[in-house]
Design a protein around this motif. Structure first.
Motif, PDB file in Angstrom:
ATOM      1  N   GLU A  78       0.840  -1.191   0.000  1.00  0.00           N
ATOM      2  CA  GLU A  78       0.000   0.000   0.000  1.00  0.00           C
ATOM      3  C   GLU A  78       0.882   1.252   0.000  1.00  0.00           C
ATOM      4  O   GLU A  78       1.736   1.423   0.855  1.00  0.00           O
ATOM      5  CB  GLU A  78      -0.920   0.013   1.217  1.00  0.00           C
ATOM      6  N   GLY A  79       0.706   2.068  -1.031  1.00  0.00           N
ATOM      7  CA  GLY A  79       1.459   3.309  -1.148  1.00  0.00           C
ATOM      8  C   GLY A  79       2.652   3.276  -2.076  1.00  0.00           C
ATOM      9  O   GLY A  79       3.184   4.318  -2.443  1.00  0.00           O
ATOM     10  N   TRP A  80       3.097   2.100  -2.486  1.00  0.00           N
ATOM     11  CA  TRP A  80       4.239   2.037  -3.402  1.00  0.00           C
ATOM     12  C   TRP A  80       4.290   0.704  -4.141  1.00  0.00           C
ATOM     13  O   TRP A  80       3.750  -0.288  -3.692  1.00  0.00           O
ATOM     14  CB  TRP A  80       5.567   2.279  -2.688  1.00  0.00           C
ATOM     15  N   ALA A  81       4.997   0.750  -5.274  1.00  0.00           N
ATOM     16  CA  ALA A  81       5.274  -0.464  -6.046  1.00  0.00           C
ATOM     17  C   ALA A  81       6.674  -0.349  -6.624  1.00  0.00           C
ATOM     18  O   ALA A  81       7.103   0.742  -7.028  1.00  0.00           O
ATOM     19  CB  ALA A  81       4.259  -0.652  -7.168  1.00  0.00           C
ATOM     20  N   GLY A  82       7.364  -1.446  -6.665  1.00  0.00           N
ATOM     21  CA  GLY A  82       8.675  -1.507  -7.294  1.00  0.00           C
ATOM     22  C   GLY A  82       8.638  -2.533  -8.416  1.00  0.00           C
ATOM     23  O   GLY A  82       8.076  -3.621  -8.252  1.00  0.00           O
ATOM     24  N   VAL A  83       9.194  -2.163  -9.552  1.00  0.00           N
ATOM     25  CA  VAL A  83       9.257  -3.038 -10.725  1.00  0.00           C
ATOM     26  C   VAL A  83      10.717  -3.151 -11.119  1.00  0.00           C
ATOM     27  O   VAL A  83      11.390  -2.129 -11.291  1.00  0.00           O
ATOM     28  CB  VAL A  83       8.457  -2.456 -11.908  1.00  0.00           C
ATOM     29  N   GLN A 131      19.619  -4.546 -14.191  1.00  0.00           N
ATOM     30  CA  GLN A 131      18.209  -4.410 -13.848  1.00  0.00           C
ATOM     31  C   GLN A 131      17.814  -2.962 -14.061  1.00  0.00           C
ATOM     32  O   GLN A 131      18.551  -2.049 -13.680  1.00  0.00           O
ATOM     33  CB  GLN A 131      17.967  -4.730 -12.367  1.00  0.00           C
ATOM     34  N   VAL A 132      16.670  -2.769 -14.677  1.00  0.00           N
ATOM     35  CA  VAL A 132      16.066  -1.440 -14.763  1.00  0.00           C
ATOM     36  C   VAL A 132      14.927  -1.460 -13.757  1.00  0.00           C
ATOM     37  O   VAL A 132      14.054  -2.329 -13.803  1.00  0.00           O
ATOM     38  CB  VAL A 132      15.556  -1.140 -16.189  1.00  0.00           C
ATOM     39  N   ILE A 133      14.980  -0.512 -12.838  1.00  0.00           N
ATOM     40  CA  ILE A 133      14.050  -0.503 -11.706  1.00  0.00           C
ATOM     41  C   ILE A 133      13.220   0.757 -11.751  1.00  0.00           C
ATOM     42  O   ILE A 133      13.746   1.857 -11.925  1.00  0.00           O
ATOM     43  CB  ILE A 133      14.837  -0.565 -10.378  1.00  0.00           C
ATOM     44  N   ALA A 134      11.912   0.596 -11.596  1.00  0.00           N
ATOM     45  CA  ALA A 134      10.995   1.729 -11.502  1.00  0.00           C
ATOM     46  C   ALA A 134      10.298   1.641 -10.148  1.00  0.00           C
ATOM     47  O   ALA A 134       9.842   0.562  -9.753  1.00  0.00           O
ATOM     48  CB  ALA A 134       9.967   1.695 -12.629  1.00  0.00           C
ATOM     49  N   VAL A 135      10.222   2.776  -9.476  1.00  0.00           N
ATOM     50  CA  VAL A 135       9.521   2.848  -8.199  1.00  0.00           C
ATOM     51  C   VAL A 135       8.402   3.874  -8.350  1.00  0.00           C
ATOM     52  O   VAL A 135       8.642   5.014  -8.756  1.00  0.00           O
ATOM     53  CB  VAL A 135      10.469   3.239  -7.051  1.00  0.00           C
ATOM     54  N   LEU A 136       7.204   3.461  -8.026  1.00  0.00           N
ATOM     55  CA  LEU A 136       6.023   4.301  -8.148  1.00  0.00           C
ATOM     56  C   LEU A 136       5.399   4.420  -6.765  1.00  0.00           C
ATOM     57  O   LEU A 136       5.182   3.418  -6.088  1.00  0.00           O
ATOM     58  CB  LEU A 136       5.031   3.658  -9.129  1.00  0.00           C
ATOM     59  N   THR A 137       5.129   5.661  -6.345  1.00  0.00           N
ATOM     60  CA  THR A 137       4.482   5.884  -5.054  1.00  0.00           C
ATOM     61  C   THR A 137       3.190   6.654  -5.259  1.00  0.00           C
ATOM     62  O   THR A 137       3.024   7.376  -6.243  1.00  0.00           O
ATOM     63  CB  THR A 137       5.407   6.663  -4.089  1.00  0.00           C
ATOM     64  N   TRP A 138       2.268   6.483  -4.328  1.00  0.00           N
ATOM     65  CA  TRP A 138       1.002   7.212  -4.363  1.00  0.00           C
ATOM     66  C   TRP A 138       0.524   7.464  -2.961  1.00  0.00           C
ATOM     67  O   TRP A 138       0.975   6.947  -2.001  1.00  0.00           O
ATOM     68  CB  TRP A 138      -0.053   6.460  -5.186  1.00  0.00           C
TER      69      TRP A 138
END
Length: 138
Positions: A78-83, A131-138
């Motif tokens: 909850e609040g973030w995701a990492g890819v 690795q290419v990493i994306a972090v998305l927060t909300w």
């Protein structure tokens, strides 16, 4: 290619090897959509749609610009995701370019789209490539 490790709890984590070629992005989108459906309270619907697009763009970029093997790891809380999309190429330069005007006409918009969706991007070396990493927060 159905191998997946998913943990329930905090964070929910998924790791899958990806097939080479055009089917990789579709497989990644479908698998991540399944994770998001199983964890609906962890991610608002609009963010989930953005997350699936981010996964698609990063996997497509890896398949087009790097050699395999490819893998996808997604962590969701909850609040973030990492890819993290891993590939077998140690070349980090491709992932730092946004592409010039000519490139933008034929492609090269994937990382720009990921950034415009609000994700922070990182690139790191791994044992077999990067690795290419994306972090998305909300």
């Amino acid at each position: 290619m159905d191998t997946a490790i998913a943990s329930r709890g905090s964070p929910a984590t998924l790791h899958i090897p990806l097939p080479p070629g055009a089917q990789a992005a579709r497989h990644a989108r479908q698998t991540v959509a399944g994770l998001l459906a199983a964890e609906p309270a962890s991610c608002p619907r609009a963010v989930a749609e953005d997350l699936v697009l981010i996964v698609s763009e990063l996997v497509t970029n890896a398949v087009l610009h790097a050699k395999g093997p490819y893998a996808l790891t997604v962590s969701l809380e909850e609040g973030w995701a990492g890819v993290a999309v891993s590939d077998g190429s140690a070349d980090l330069a491709e992932h730092h370019r946004d592409g010039g005007q000519q490139r933008a006409e034929t492609g090269g918009r994937g990382l720009k789209i990921v950034r415009e969706l609000g994700a922070d991007l990182f690139v790191s070396r791994s044992d077999i490539g990067k690795q290419v990493i994306a972090v998305l927060t909300w």
